[in-house]
Design a protein around this motif. Structure first.
Motif, mmCIF file in Angstrom:
data_model
loop_
_atom_site.group_PDB
_atom_site.id
_atom_site.type_symbol
_atom_site.label_atom_id
_atom_site.label_comp_id
_atom_site.label_asym_id
_atom_site.label_seq_id
_atom_site.Cartn_x
_atom_site.Cartn_y
_atom_site.Cartn_z
ATOM 1 N N ARG A 115 9.457 -144.738 25.055
ATOM 2 C CA ARG A 115 9.683 -143.927 23.860
ATOM 3 C C ARG A 115 10.214 -142.539 24.230
ATOM 4 O O ARG A 115 11.106 -142.007 23.564
ATOM 5 N N PHE A 116 9.680 -141.957 25.316
ATOM 6 C CA PHE A 116 10.150 -140.643 25.767
ATOM 7 C C PHE A 116 11.629 -140.707 26.134
ATOM 8 O O PHE A 116 12.423 -139.861 25.714
ATOM 9 N N VAL A 117 12.013 -141.693 26.907
ATOM 10 C CA VAL A 117 13.406 -141.822 27.345
ATOM 11 C C VAL A 117 14.317 -142.064 26.146
ATOM 12 O O VAL A 117 15.394 -141.464 26.041
ATOM 13 N N ALA A 118 13.897 -142.917 25.226
ATOM 14 C CA ALA A 118 14.719 -143.216 24.057
ATOM 15 C C ALA A 118 14.935 -141.981 23.192
ATOM 16 O O ALA A 118 16.010 -141.809 22.596
ATOM 17 N N ALA A 119 13.939 -141.115 23.114
ATOM 18 C CA ALA A 119 14.038 -139.911 22.275
ATOM 19 C C ALA A 119 14.760 -138.754 22.968
ATOM 20 O O ALA A 119 15.176 -137.803 22.302
ATOM 21 N N ALA A 120 14.918 -138.822 24.282
ATOM 22 C CA ALA A 120 15.561 -137.720 25.013
ATOM 23 C C ALA A 120 17.040 -137.636 24.623
ATOM 24 O O ALA A 120 17.731 -138.649 24.623
ATOM 25 N N PRO A 121 17.525 -136.425 24.310
ATOM 26 C CA PRO A 121 18.926 -136.299 23.911
ATOM 27 C C PRO A 121 19.905 -136.657 25.033
ATOM 28 O O PRO A 121 21.009 -137.125 24.761
ATOM 29 N N ASP A 122 19.499 -136.438 26.269
ATOM 30 C CA ASP A 122 20.338 -136.808 27.414
ATOM 31 C C ASP A 122 19.468 -136.866 28.661
ATOM 32 O O ASP A 122 18.280 -136.536 28.630
ATOM 33 N N PHE A 143 5.953 -139.308 33.358
ATOM 34 C CA PHE A 143 6.442 -139.182 31.992
ATOM 35 C C PHE A 143 5.549 -138.299 31.124
ATOM 36 O O PHE A 143 6.052 -137.432 30.418
ATOM 37 N N ARG A 144 4.233 -138.475 31.179
ATOM 38 C CA ARG A 144 3.360 -137.643 30.346
ATOM 39 C C ARG A 144 3.242 -136.220 30.885
ATOM 40 O O ARG A 144 3.374 -135.257 30.145
ATOM 41 N N GLU A 145 2.961 -136.126 32.182
ATOM 42 C CA GLU A 145 2.675 -134.802 32.738
ATOM 43 C C GLU A 145 3.942 -134.060 33.134
ATOM 44 O O GLU A 145 4.215 -132.969 32.636
ATOM 45 N N ALA A 146 4.727 -134.621 34.042
ATOM 46 C CA ALA A 146 5.884 -133.893 34.572
ATOM 47 C C ALA A 146 6.949 -133.656 33.502
ATOM 48 O O ALA A 146 7.462 -132.536 33.375
ATOM 49 N N LEU A 147 7.289 -134.682 32.718
ATOM 50 C CA LEU A 147 8.374 -134.527 31.751
ATOM 51 C C LEU A 147 7.909 -134.046 30.382
ATOM 52 O O LEU A 147 8.534 -133.164 29.796
ATOM 53 N N ALA A 148 6.830 -134.622 29.843
ATOM 54 C CA ALA A 148 6.375 -134.244 28.503
ATOM 55 C C ALA A 148 5.458 -133.027 28.523
ATOM 56 O O ALA A 148 5.158 -132.476 27.464
ATOM 57 N N GLY A 149 5.001 -132.607 29.714
ATOM 58 C CA GLY A 149 4.137 -131.430 29.803
ATOM 59 C C GLY A 149 2.768 -131.636 29.196
ATOM 60 O O GLY A 149 2.179 -130.709 28.653
ATOM 61 N N ARG A 150 2.250 -132.864 29.293
ATOM 62 C CA ARG A 150 0.935 -133.188 28.723
ATOM 63 C C ARG A 150 0.000 -133.679 29.819
ATOM 64 O O ARG A 150 -0.294 -134.876 29.911
ATOM 65 N N PRO A 151 -0.494 -132.779 30.656
ATOM 66 C CA PRO A 151 -1.387 -133.220 31.733
ATOM 67 C C PRO A 151 -2.694 -133.781 31.180
ATOM 68 O O PRO A 151 -3.267 -133.239 30.244
ATOM 69 N N GLU A 152 -3.112 -134.879 31.766
ATOM 70 C CA GLU A 152 -4.369 -135.536 31.412
ATOM 71 C C GLU A 152 -5.011 -136.004 32.701
ATOM 72 O O GLU A 152 -4.328 -136.154 33.710
ATOM 73 N N PRO A 153 -6.319 -136.261 32.700
ATOM 74 C CA PRO A 153 -6.929 -136.828 33.907
ATOM 75 C C PRO A 153 -6.213 -138.116 34.288
ATOM 76 O O PRO A 153 -5.918 -138.950 33.440
ATOM 77 N N ARG A 154 -5.917 -138.248 35.555
ATOM 78 C CA ARG A 154 -5.163 -139.416 36.031
ATOM 79 C C ARG A 154 -6.003 -140.678 35.918
ATOM 80 O O ARG A 154 -7.194 -140.690 36.227
ATOM 81 N N HIS A 155 -5.335 -141.748 35.490
ATOM 82 C CA HIS A 155 -5.998 -143.050 35.426
ATOM 83 C C HIS A 155 -6.446 -143.458 36.832
ATOM 84 O O HIS A 155 -5.721 -143.278 37.808
ATOM 85 N N TYR A 156 -7.619 -144.017 36.907
ATOM 86 C CA TYR A 156 -8.138 -144.660 38.117
ATOM 87 C C TYR A 156 -8.285 -143.711 39.302
ATOM 88 O O TYR A 156 -8.266 -144.157 40.442
ATOM 89 N N ARG A 157 -8.451 -142.448 39.040
ATOM 90 C CA ARG A 157 -8.777 -141.511 40.107
ATOM 91 C C ARG A 157 -10.243 -141.138 39.919
ATOM 92 O O ARG A 157 -10.609 -140.558 38.910
ATOM 93 N N ALA A 158 -11.074 -141.517 40.860
ATOM 94 C CA ALA A 158 -12.514 -141.285 40.741
ATOM 95 C C ALA A 158 -12.925 -140.125 41.629
ATOM 96 O O ALA A 158 -12.944 -140.249 42.847
#
Length: 196
Positions: free
Chosen positions: A144-151, A95-110
């Motif tokens: 929130r992303f899904v709810a805001a998506a127009p389709d 949801f954050r990276e693939a769909l919203a285009g907001r790449p961040e360091p992945r949780h719990y990847r050491a």
């Protein structure tokens, strides 16, 4: 008795199988999941994904940090806590990276360990609280992303290829369903609780 990684020692007897109600994990009055009847494609996909998320929470309910971190089938590194951490990363990526285009360091990847979400799931109450906070924050973002998506044709990028929101929702339902099957076995091994 378990070791520092939550692995059950061989001499400890296995728990007896028990259900919460009939063949269910909890009774119908206590079950927060819906039983279908959704109207339309979006409501159906969102409803089934919500039910899968709730199933993960149910399978982990009432357990302490030691039980949540317990590896049930050596040599597997899988635990209920590891599943929560892993699925927080799954939600984050799709949801954050693939769909919203907001790449961040992945949780719990050491560092170089792509399995740190499972390997580092330790029997510590703060680690458990952190995992649930992180997972819930990612689920909230996704909802929130899904709810805001127009389709459901809204498109993101995965491995350099376009991917639609509807496909991501189907993938997440599949991902949770598979891991909830793991959670069924993990929970049964911990305290004998079985059921849907």
């Amino acid at each position: 008795m378990t070791d520092h990684r939550g692995t059950r020692n061989a001499e400890q007897p296995l728990p007896e199988r028990v259900t919460g109600w009939g063949d269910r994990f909890v009774g119908p009055d206590e079950d927060p999941r819906g039983d279908g009847g959704f109207d339309g494609e979006r409501a159906t996909l969102v409803g089934y994904l919500r039910n899968q998320r709730l199933t993960l929470e149910l399978k982990c309910a009432g357990l302490d940090a030691e039980a949540l971190a317990r590896r049930a089938v050596p040599p597997s590194n899988m635990s209920l806590l590891g599943l929560v951490r892993h699925l927080a990363g799954v939600e984050q990526y799709w949801f954050r990276e693939a769909l919203a285009g907001r790449p961040e360091p992945r949780h719990y990847r050491a560092g170089e360990n792509p399995d740190a979400d499972f390997d580092d799931a330790v029997a510590d109450p703060e680690a458990v609280a952190d995992a649930w906070r992180t997972w819930r924050a990612e689920v909230d973002f996704a909802e929130r992303f899904v709810a805001a998506a127009p389709d459901l044709a809204v498109t993101g990028q995965h491995d350099g290829e376009p991917i639609a929101l509807r496909e991501v929702l189907v993938h997440l339902i599949e991902e949770y369903a598979r891991h909830n099957g793991h959670a069924d076995l993990l929970r049964e091994r911990i305290d004998g609780r079985i059921g849907q």
